[in-house]
Scaffold this active site. Sequence first.
Site, PDB file in Angstrom:
ATOM      1  N   ASP A  52       0.783  -1.156  -0.159  1.00  0.00           N
ATOM      2  CA  ASP A  52      -0.026  -0.095  -0.107  1.00  0.00           C
ATOM      3  C   ASP A  52       0.984   1.473   0.019  1.00  0.00           C
ATOM      4  O   ASP A  52       1.902   1.306   0.107  1.00  0.00           O
ATOM      5  CB  ASP A  52      -0.763   0.025   1.397  1.00  0.00           C
ATOM      6  CG  ASP A  52      -1.984  -0.997   1.404  1.00  0.00           C
ATOM      7  OD1 ASP A  52      -2.382  -1.445   0.111  1.00  0.00           O
ATOM      8  OD2 ASP A  52      -2.380  -1.492   2.157  1.00  0.00           O
ATOM      9  N   TYR A 113       7.087  -9.910   6.855  1.00  0.00           N
ATOM     10  CA  TYR A 113       6.746  -8.362   6.973  1.00  0.00           C
ATOM     11  C   TYR A 113       7.515  -8.099   8.442  1.00  0.00           C
ATOM     12  O   TYR A 113       7.483  -9.037   9.247  1.00  0.00           O
ATOM     13  CB  TYR A 113       5.343  -7.968   7.139  1.00  0.00           C
ATOM     14  CG  TYR A 113       4.959  -7.976   5.786  1.00  0.00           C
ATOM     15  CD1 TYR A 113       4.909  -6.809   5.028  1.00  0.00           C
ATOM     16  CD2 TYR A 113       4.268  -9.152   4.870  1.00  0.00           C
ATOM     17  CE1 TYR A 113       4.359  -6.639   3.755  1.00  0.00           C
ATOM     18  CE2 TYR A 113       3.811  -9.184   3.856  1.00  0.00           C
ATOM     19  CZ  TYR A 113       3.707  -8.010   3.150  1.00  0.00           C
ATOM     20  OH  TYR A 113       3.214  -7.771   2.128  1.00  0.00           O
TER      21      TYR A 113
END
EC number: 5.4.99.12
Length: 248
Positions: A52, A113
Site C-alpha cells: 500500500d 513483514y
Amino acid sequence: MPRFRLDIEYDGSLFAGWQHQADQPSVQQAIEQAIEKFCGEAVRLRAAGRTDAGVHASAQVAHVDLAKPWPGDKVRDAVNAHLQAAGAHVAILKAAIVPDDFDARFSATGRHYLYRILNRRAPAALEKGKVWWVPKRLDAGAMHEAAKLLLGRHDFTTFRSTQCQANSPVRTLERLDVSRAGDMIEVRASARSFLHNQVRSMVGSLKRVGDGGWTEAELKAALEARDRAACGQVAPPDGLFLIGVDYP
C-alpha cells in the site's frame, strides 16, 4: 521471451503503493518506465506483494518478460541508472533469468513483514516515515504474549480491510513475534499470504494491548467476532516493510 526475476527495495513514502494508480506515482510504474527507457519495451510487472501507499520493501520480488536474454547484471545496472535519473527511491538489487513458469506472486510460498514502532517521548527525526511513533510506553512483553492468540489458521475478517478482494478471510499465520531493543519495538509476521491491511490491523490491535487499552481476552474476542468493526486502530503504513519472500 526470457523471464526475469527482479529483487527490489524501495522507500514507499513517496508512492501511492506498488500498483499502478491513475494519477499518482507507483513503484510499479517507476520500474516499468525505467525498463522501457533501457530496452524500448513497454512491459508489465507482477510482484509478490502489492504494498500500500507508504509501505516500504527491502526484499520485494517481481517478474517481467523481456525480448532478449540480457545478462542480469546489465539489466540491474541499466534499470537502476534510469531510476536514479528519475529521482525514484527504488533500487533493483538483483536481476536474473528464471524458468518461464516462475510467477513472483503465485509461486511464492511465504511472505515476511517487519513493523517498527518507535516507542519514546521524543518524535522520530532520522527515521521519520520509517516508524510508527508511539510516545506512551508500551509493554512489548504483553504484546508478544497476546500475539500468540493470532497464530495458526483463523478467519481474520476482523483484521482485513473492507476493500479486501480475497475470496476467503481464512489465513494461516505462521509467525507473529514482538520484541523490544531500546526504544524500538519490532513486530515480525510470516505467512504464505496475507489479507489486505492484515499486518497493520494486527499491529494496531497489539499496540492497544501494549498500552493497557485491551486485555488478551479482548484481543481474542476481537478475532472471534469476525467483524471489521471489532478491530483496534489500524497502524499507519510508515513502519511496515516487506522483508522477505520465499519460493520453492
